[in-house]
Write a protein that holds these residues in place. Structure first.
Motif, PDB file in Angstrom:
ATOM      1  N   GLN A  47       0.819  -1.208   0.000  1.00 10.42           N
ATOM      2  CA  GLN A  47       0.000   0.000   0.000  1.00 10.42           C
ATOM      3  C   GLN A  47       0.855   1.261   0.000  1.00 10.42           C
ATOM      4  N   THR A  48       1.839   1.319   0.889  1.00 16.66           N
ATOM      5  CA  THR A  48       2.687   2.513   0.959  1.00 16.66           C
ATOM      6  C   THR A  48       3.567   2.651  -0.279  1.00 16.66           C
ATOM      7  N   VAL A  49       4.012   1.514  -0.831  1.00 13.33           N
ATOM      8  CA  VAL A  49       4.866   1.559  -2.022  1.00 13.33           C
ATOM      9  C   VAL A  49       4.087   2.100  -3.215  1.00 13.33           C
ATOM     10  N   LEU A  50       2.838   1.672  -3.375  1.00  8.56           N
ATOM     11  CA  LEU A  50       2.027   2.161  -4.489  1.00  8.56           C
ATOM     12  C   LEU A  50       1.699   3.640  -4.325  1.00  8.56           C
ATOM     13  N   ALA A  51       1.541   4.084  -3.076  1.00  7.98           N
ATOM     14  CA  ALA A  51       1.335   5.515  -2.841  1.00  7.98           C
ATOM     15  C   ALA A  51       2.585   6.309  -3.229  1.00  7.98           C
ATOM     16  N   SER A  52       3.757   5.742  -2.924  1.00  6.83           N
ATOM     17  CA  SER A  52       5.007   6.396  -3.310  1.00  6.83           C
ATOM     18  C   SER A  52       5.183   6.393  -4.819  1.00  6.83           C
ATOM     19  N   LEU A  53       4.710   5.319  -5.473  1.00  2.00           N
ATOM     20  CA  LEU A  53       4.816   5.245  -6.927  1.00  2.00           C
ATOM     21  C   LEU A  53       4.057   6.394  -7.589  1.00  2.00           C
ATOM     22  N   THR A  54       2.927   6.756  -7.031  1.00  2.00           N
ATOM     23  CA  THR A  54       2.158   7.871  -7.592  1.00  2.00           C
ATOM     24  C   THR A  54       2.948   9.170  -7.512  1.00  2.00           C
ATOM     25  N   GLU A  55       3.572   9.397  -6.360  1.00  2.00           N
ATOM     26  CA  GLU A  55       4.332  10.634  -6.178  1.00  2.00           C
ATOM     27  C   GLU A  55       5.583  10.649  -7.063  1.00  2.00           C
ATOM     28  N   HIS A  56       6.343   9.565  -7.044  1.00  2.00           N
ATOM     29  CA  HIS A  56       7.554   9.507  -7.871  1.00  2.00           C
ATOM     30  C   HIS A  56       7.204   9.486  -9.358  1.00  2.00           C
ATOM     31  N   GLY A  57       6.108   8.833  -9.689  1.00  2.00           N
ATOM     32  CA  GLY A  57       5.699   8.781 -11.090  1.00  2.00           C
ATOM     33  C   GLY A  57       5.341  10.153 -11.634  1.00  2.00           C
ATOM     34  N   ARG A  58       4.771  10.993 -10.779  1.00  2.00           N
ATOM     35  CA  ARG A  58       4.426  12.353 -11.215  1.00  2.00           C
ATOM     36  C   ARG A  58       5.682  13.124 -11.598  1.00  2.00           C
ATOM     37  N   HIS A  59       6.753  12.973 -10.805  1.00  2.00           N
ATOM     38  CA  HIS A  59       8.006  13.669 -11.125  1.00  2.00           C
ATOM     39  C   HIS A  59       8.708  13.033 -12.331  1.00  2.00           C
ATOM     40  N   PHE A  60       8.543  11.720 -12.472  1.00  2.00           N
ATOM     41  CA  PHE A  60       9.296  10.996 -13.501  1.00  2.00           C
ATOM     42  C   PHE A  60       8.617  11.083 -14.869  1.00  2.00           C
ATOM     43  N   PHE A  61       7.278  10.951 -14.888  1.00  2.00           N
ATOM     44  CA  PHE A  61       6.545  10.911 -16.155  1.00  2.00           C
ATOM     45  C   PHE A  61       5.713  12.167 -16.417  1.00  2.00           C
ATOM     46  N   GLY A  62       5.494  12.967 -15.393  1.00  2.00           N
ATOM     47  CA  GLY A  62       4.637  14.131 -15.560  1.00  2.00           C
ATOM     48  C   GLY A  62       3.247  13.881 -14.982  1.00  2.00           C
ATOM     49  N   THR A  63       2.452  14.923 -14.937  1.00  2.00           N
ATOM     50  CA  THR A  63       1.125  14.832 -14.312  1.00  2.00           C
ATOM     51  C   THR A  63       0.138  13.995 -15.122  1.00  2.00           C
ATOM     52  N   ASP A  64       0.423  13.778 -16.416  1.00  2.00           N
ATOM     53  CA  ASP A  64      -0.511  12.989 -17.237  1.00  2.00           C
ATOM     54  C   ASP A  64      -0.629  11.546 -16.763  1.00  2.00           C
ATOM     55  N   ILE A  65       0.382  11.064 -16.045  1.00  2.00           N
ATOM     56  CA  ILE A  65       0.374   9.664 -15.610  1.00  2.00           C
ATOM     57  C   ILE A  65      -0.412   9.469 -14.318  1.00  2.00           C
ATOM     58  N   LEU A  66      -0.731  10.569 -13.616  1.00  2.00           N
ATOM     59  CA  LEU A  66      -1.376  10.460 -12.312  1.00  2.00           C
ATOM     60  C   LEU A  66      -2.687   9.667 -12.335  1.00  2.00           C
ATOM     61  N   PRO A  67      -3.593   9.898 -13.305  1.00  2.00           N
ATOM     62  CA  PRO A  67      -4.841   9.107 -13.301  1.00  2.00           C
ATOM     63  C   PRO A  67      -4.590   7.602 -13.388  1.00  2.00           C
ATOM     64  N   PHE A  68      -3.554   7.212 -14.125  1.00  2.00           N
ATOM     65  CA  PHE A  68      -3.257   5.786 -14.262  1.00  2.00           C
ATOM     66  C   PHE A  68      -2.737   5.206 -12.948  1.00  2.00           C
ATOM     67  N   PHE A  69      -1.803   5.910 -12.306  1.00  2.00           N
ATOM     68  CA  PHE A  69      -1.243   5.390 -11.060  1.00  2.00           C
ATOM     69  C   PHE A  69      -2.255   5.469  -9.916  1.00  2.00           C
ATOM     70  N   ASN A  70      -3.132   6.458  -9.938  1.00  2.00           N
ATOM     71  CA  ASN A  70      -4.215   6.485  -8.945  1.00  2.00           C
ATOM     72  C   ASN A  70      -5.162   5.309  -9.144  1.00  2.00           C
ATOM     73  N   ASP A  71      -5.363   4.936 -10.394  1.00  2.00           N
ATOM     74  CA  ASP A  71      -6.209   3.781 -10.691  1.00  2.00           C
ATOM     75  C   ASP A  71      -5.585   2.505 -10.148  1.00  2.00           C
ATOM     76  N   ILE A  72      -4.251   2.420 -10.183  1.00  2.00           N
ATOM     77  CA  ILE A  72      -3.560   1.260  -9.615  1.00  2.00           C
ATOM     78  C   ILE A  72      -3.879   1.143  -8.125  1.00  2.00           C
ATOM     79  N   LYS A  73      -3.850   2.272  -7.413  1.00  2.00           N
ATOM     80  CA  LYS A  73      -4.174   2.242  -5.985  1.00  2.00           C
ATOM     81  C   LYS A  73      -5.614   1.784  -5.766  1.00  2.00           C
ATOM     82  N   GLY A  74      -6.515   2.206  -6.656  1.00  2.00           N
ATOM     83  CA  GLY A  74      -7.900   1.770  -6.537  1.00  2.00           C
ATOM     84  C   GLY A  74      -8.050   0.274  -6.755  1.00  2.00           C
ATOM     85  N   GLU A  75      -7.333  -0.268  -7.726  1.00  2.00           N
ATOM     86  CA  GLU A  75      -7.407  -1.713  -7.973  1.00  2.00           C
ATOM     87  C   GLU A  75      -6.796  -2.496  -6.819  1.00  2.00           C
TER      88      GLU A  75
END
Length: 303
Positions: free
Chosen positions: A181-209
């Motif tokens: 759970q905590t790792v996926l939350a960190s993935l959202t934050e790091h992913g935003r810096h790494f890929f940009g804000t466009d990736i946020l909906p996808f990584f948030n969806d991962i947390k939902g799944e």
């Protein structure tokens, strides 16, 4: 080593990597030495490391093993560059292999899943693995329903091993999923810096799944705990019934045994000793006492 590429992204999958495989990777990709060391050893906890130009992610997914008949945790390491994704696993993960083969043979689907960066591919891989976990949980739910029917149809003793296997499978699910759970939350934050804000909906969806899978595991575990407690209660009730009946019969036969021992003593002038009808008198006395005690227990509803 298997490789699938689209116009923008490349996916490399390695099973049970050797030092030669790792050396080949270092020649093609600037992987951080700490990540390289992690790849060669099994990591029991999920983790996420940010090495500026690439991310290193470790996740664990429940996978059903046909050989052992159990659900086991499988580690998958992700080395994430902007346009290259490397997955490494130490055991066979059929779901991951099947997904890669599917993408390799369907170009239109491959282009859609790979997207414009490795972040989109990472999302689809993790989403696919969570989707398969839900299907595995549906199978476990079917097994739980079968066990439940057996419990309430008088097969309490036969389902103890089935319950134990189901609890083991759900425990393995929990062990694999809970720390993520905590790792996926960190993935959202790091992913935003790494890929940009466009990736946020996808990584948030991962947390939902993830939440959906975790809630399913919790619901099934609670259901199985109730079934287990009910099964134990029924077994205890059956044992108490058997004990009560045996105690009642022992109480019924005890006076008769006492009378037999008394009249079996080697003593002169014992009552009824010279009576030609002594046997029938004593037998009638024992039967009368036994019937009286039986009727008493019957009125008390011990039978």
């Amino acid at each position: 080593m298997d490789k699938v590429s689209s116009r923008h992204v490349t996916w490399i999958d390695i099973e049970n990597p050797t030092e030669q495989d790792i050396t080949g990777l270092t020649k093609k990709f600037p992987i951080h030495p700490l990540a390289m060391q992690e790849i060669l050893t099994i990591t029991h906890r999920p983790k996420l490391e940010d090495f500026d130009d690439h991310l290193y992610l470790v996740l664990h997914f429940p996978v059903f093993d046909p050989k052992s008949g159990a659900t086991l945790s499988r580690e998958i390491d992700f080395i994430i560059f902007p346009y290259n994704l490397i997955t490494v696993h130490y055991d066979d993960v059929p779901q991951l292999d099947d997904f890669q083969q599917l993408l390799a043979t369907h170009e239109a689907l491959r282009e859609r899943k790979f997207g414009s960066s490795s972040g989109h591919l990472l999302y689809h891989i993790i989403s696919q693995l969570f989707s398969i976990s839900l299907k595995e949980l549906e199978k476990i739910e079917d097994r739980i329903e079968i066990v439940q029917d057996k419990v309430f149809s008088g097969e309490e003793k036969d389902v103890l091993q089935d319950i134990a296997r189901l609890r083991r499978d759900l425990l393995n699910f929990q062990k694999a999923l809970k720390p993520q759970q905590t790792v996926l939350a960190s993935l959202t934050e790091h992913g935003r810096h790494f890929f940009g804000t466009d990736i946020l909906p996808f990584f948030n969806d991962i947390k939902g799944e993830y939440t959906q899978v975790w809630n399913s595991v919790e619901d099934l575990r609670e259901t199985l705990d109730v079934i287990y407690e009910t099964n134990i209660s029924l077994l205890s009730a059956n044992t108490n019934d058997a004990t009560r009946i045996l105690t009642a019969f022992a109480a019924i036969l005890l006076p008769a045994a006492l009378i037999i021992n008394i009249f079996g003593m080697n003593i002169k002038d014992i009552p009824l000793g010279n009576n030609p009808h002594a046997f029938w008198i004593i037998l009638g006395f024992m039967v009368t006492i036994s019937l009286f005690i039986y009727r008493y227990f019957k009125n008390k509803q011990w039978f």
